[in-house]
Each structure stands twice: as structure tokens, then as C-alpha cells.
Design a protein around this motif. Structure first.
Motif, PDB file in Angstrom:
ATOM      1  N   LEU A  37      20.000 -14.007  -4.840  1.00  0.00           N
ATOM      2  CA  LEU A  37      21.109 -14.302  -3.925  1.00  0.00           C
ATOM      3  C   LEU A  37      22.047 -15.409  -4.404  1.00  0.00           C
ATOM      4  O   LEU A  37      23.254 -15.317  -4.160  1.00  0.00           O
ATOM      5  N   PRO A  38      21.560 -16.440  -5.106  1.00  0.00           N
ATOM      6  CA  PRO A  38      22.522 -17.423  -5.635  1.00  0.00           C
ATOM      7  C   PRO A  38      23.537 -16.781  -6.591  1.00  0.00           C
ATOM      8  O   PRO A  38      24.727 -17.108  -6.564  1.00  0.00           O
ATOM      9  N   GLN A  39      23.084 -15.846  -7.423  1.00  0.00           N
ATOM     10  CA  GLN A  39      24.008 -15.142  -8.323  1.00  0.00           C
ATOM     11  C   GLN A  39      24.929 -14.229  -7.524  1.00  0.00           C
ATOM     12  O   GLN A  39      26.112 -14.116  -7.818  1.00  0.00           O
ATOM     13  N   ALA A  40      24.375 -13.593  -6.502  1.00  0.00           N
ATOM     14  CA  ALA A  40      25.191 -12.731  -5.637  1.00  0.00           C
ATOM     15  C   ALA A  40      26.331 -13.522  -5.014  1.00  0.00           C
ATOM     16  O   ALA A  40      27.463 -13.042  -4.920  1.00  0.00           O
ATOM     17  N   LEU A  41      26.035 -14.757  -4.609  1.00  0.00           N
ATOM     18  CA  LEU A  41      27.078 -15.595  -4.007  1.00  0.00           C
ATOM     19  C   LEU A  41      28.166 -15.928  -5.024  1.00  0.00           C
ATOM     20  O   LEU A  41      29.361 -15.892  -4.696  1.00  0.00           O
ATOM     21  N   LEU A  69      26.141 -15.506   2.300  1.00  0.00           N
ATOM     22  CA  LEU A  69      25.901 -16.827   2.886  1.00  0.00           C
ATOM     23  C   LEU A  69      24.931 -16.733   4.066  1.00  0.00           C
ATOM     24  O   LEU A  69      24.039 -17.580   4.214  1.00  0.00           O
ATOM     25  N   THR A  70      25.082 -15.710   4.884  1.00  0.00           N
ATOM     26  CA  THR A  70      24.163 -15.503   6.006  1.00  0.00           C
ATOM     27  C   THR A  70      22.735 -15.302   5.501  1.00  0.00           C
ATOM     28  O   THR A  70      21.788 -15.891   6.022  1.00  0.00           O
ATOM     29  N   ARG A  74      23.072 -19.970   5.392  1.00  0.00           N
ATOM     30  CA  ARG A  74      24.225 -20.877   5.479  1.00  0.00           C
ATOM     31  C   ARG A  74      25.215 -20.319   6.498  1.00  0.00           C
ATOM     32  O   ARG A  74      26.320 -19.921   6.183  1.00  0.00           O
ATOM     33  N   LYS A  75      24.779 -20.299   7.754  1.00  0.00           N
ATOM     34  CA  LYS A  75      25.511 -19.617   8.824  1.00  0.00           C
ATOM     35  C   LYS A  75      26.884 -20.209   9.117  1.00  0.00           C
ATOM     36  O   LYS A  75      27.824 -19.474   9.371  1.00  0.00           O
ATOM     37  N   GLU A  76      27.012 -21.526   9.079  1.00  0.00           N
ATOM     38  CA  GLU A  76      28.318 -22.139   9.373  1.00  0.00           C
ATOM     39  C   GLU A  76      29.352 -21.737   8.317  1.00  0.00           C
ATOM     40  O   GLU A  76      30.489 -21.408   8.658  1.00  0.00           O
TER      41      GLU A  76
END
Length: 91
Positions: A37-41, A69-70, A74-76
Motif C-alpha cells: 500500500l505505501p507504493q500504491a499511494l 489513504l483509507t 489515514r481517514k482525514e
């Protein structure tokens, strides 16, 4: 799954990988598998950045960033991105 991820990395290094669609597809592949997921972001942010090579401010690209992010909790930040995405939506 690792082999598929490595194949995606290779594809994104080719000229055809420098599009917002390719980056968004790669980010969504990771998201759907809850993998890297970090790479996806990183890919999602590049896909929606008009200043990056191939980036485009589209609802799809920005929405992908919000979804990653969700998934990262990292919802905000995700809410901020979704509000931005709405500006690029079409009916």
C-alpha cells in the motif's frame, strides 16, 4: 503475488507506463489485494498530480488516492482527497 507486483513495476518503467491510467491501475491492483500500500499511494499520488509525468486531475485518479489513504488508516487525508475528487466528477 510478488511476481505480479514485480511485473507491474517493470511495466511502469516502459513508455506506456507513464500515464495516469497505468499508475491508477497499478495502485488499484495493490489496493484490491491489500499489498504494498505505501507504493500504491505513491502511484496514486503521481497519477493525480498534473505536474508529474502523465499525471491528471481526474475523479478516478484522485478517488484512488483517497481509497489508498483509507486503506492505510489515514481517514482525514482521505476525506480531503475525496472532497477534491468531487470537483472533477461528471454526471
Amino acid at each position: 503475488m510478488k511476481d505480479q507486483f514485480e511485473a507491474i513495476l517493470s511495466e511502469l518503467k516502459m513508455p506506456s507506463g507513464f500515464t495516469w491510467e497505468s499508475l491508477t491501475n497499478a495502485a488499484n491492483w495493490c489496493l484490491s489485494r491489500n499489498y504494498e500500500l505505501p507504493q500504491a499511494l505513491k502511484w496514486a499520488k503521481l497519477s493525480s498530480d498534473p505536474n508529474s509525468w502523465g499525471g491528471d486531475q481526474s475523479f478516478t485518479a484522485i478517488n484512488t488516492t483517497a481509497n489508498v489513504l483509507t486503506a492505510l488508516g489515514r481517514k482525514e487525508e482521505a476525506e480531503v482527497e475525496m472532497k477534491r475528487a468531487v470537483n472533477f466528477g461528471t454526471v
